[in-house]
Design an enzyme around this catalytic site. Sequence first.
Site: not given
Ligand code: HXC
Ligand code: NAP
Length: 281
Positions: A16, A99, A149, A192
């Site tokens: 990532g 999400f 968490y 955050p």
């Molecule tokens: C409910 C959802 C949803 C949502 C997707 N789904 N988004 N359900 N609410 N908001 C469901 C879909 O309906 C589907 O189920 C299944 O999940 C797969 O969805 P896709 O869109 O096909 O998945 P995909 O395109 O592979 O995307 C994966 C993803 C997306 C996780 C949904 O958000 C993603 O690519 N994220 C990568 C980066 C990321 O999330 N970064 C944030 C990290 S922040 P069905 O049943 O319909 O097939 C973080 C912070 C932690 O971790 C701590 C903070 C303090």
């Molecule tokens: P981000 O920019 O969305 O980073 C997530 C990365 O994961 C993206 O670059 C995404 O790239 C990659 N990724 C997702 N699915 C993947 C897969 N299947 N294979 C390989 N790579 C994949 O969000 P961020 O906020 O920087 O988060 C980074 C880390 O910090 C995460 O572990 C998150 O849980 C943690 N974190 C974030 C916060 C915050 O406040 N931002 C707080 C606590 C912890 P692609 O879509 O190109 O795959």
Amino acid sequence: MLKDGALKGKTIIITGGGTGLGKSMGKYMLELGANLVITSRKEDVLNSTSEELMKLTGGKVLPVACDVRKYEEIQNVIKKTEEEFGQIHGVLNNAAGNFISPTERLSHRAFDIVVDIVLKGTYYFTLAAGKNWIAKKQPGTFLNIVTTYAWTGSGYVVPSACSKAGVLALTRSLAVEWAKYNIRSNAIAPGPFPTEGAWSRLLPGDLVKKFDPAERIPLKRVGEHTELANLAAYLMSDFSAYINGEVITIDGGEWLRNGGEFSHLEHIPETMWDQLEKNRK
Ligand code: HXC
Ligand code: NAP
């Protein structure tokens, strides 16, 4: 924070690493002299981040597309890294999916998608890199990004909470089991830190106006990327050689404040404390 050249000669893989916190941590590691390998699913994003970071820092970045849910693709990252840089010194498991949703609204596929990226992706990368280090008798450092968490749990992000808890257990378990191979494992638990990836999924629409994360934090602000990068670089460096199995929280005091029984008393104004004191006397 660290001396110039603190990571010179080290090769670090960041999953990532093309966006958000992974990109910021990678930038600082490059500034400290490391070679960087960034991986994620989107090749175009990896390529443009590599160009940008190489221009900014003068360091070397190898972008390799890889879905962390696919073991063969991880093996390919390891192979490409060794071809380009020789030895791997550190793996930063940072990729995640997340999400917000009431849990009863999630399909089992939605639960799977997060667990597969966060927990399975981390143990797949850990297994592949760890086996490689052990076979070659090379030392190594794992750094895993969790969040607070992982131990408190949290509603509305339950798949992520289950996964981060698993990653923390993996970190602590292997810190002990693989220490004999000179492999360290640590974690960082950020509060955050604004990123497009996290904010768009955890505070979509108007939520960002309704729930300002800074309000929940004793220091009354969110984290700065450089603050996290400093900690990550330190944990990847030899300066932290005796830290193993630790999770370091960087959240401005957020999780303790929100668990503290009487934290809400911060809303009592000074005049009311004056009155309470008078009543007591
Ligand atoms: C409910 C959802 C949803 C949502 C997707 N789904 N988004 N359900 N609410 N908001 C469901 C879909 O309906 C589907 O189920 C299944 O999940 C797969 O969805 P896709 O869109 O096909 O998945 P995909 O395109 O592979 O995307 C994966 C993803 C997306 C996780 C949904 O958000 C993603 O690519 N994220 C990568 C980066 C990321 O999330 N970064 C944030 C990290 S922040 P069905 O049943 O319909 O097939 C973080 C912070 C932690 O971790 C701590 C903070 C303090
Ligand atoms: P981000 O920019 O969305 O980073 C997530 C990365 O994961 C993206 O670059 C995404 O790239 C990659 N990724 C997702 N699915 C993947 C897969 N299947 N294979 C390989 N790579 C994949 O969000 P961020 O906020 O920087 O988060 C980074 C880390 O910090 C995460 O572990 C998150 O849980 C943690 N974190 C974030 C916060 C915050 O406040 N931002 C707080 C606590 C912890 P692609 O879509 O190109 O795959």
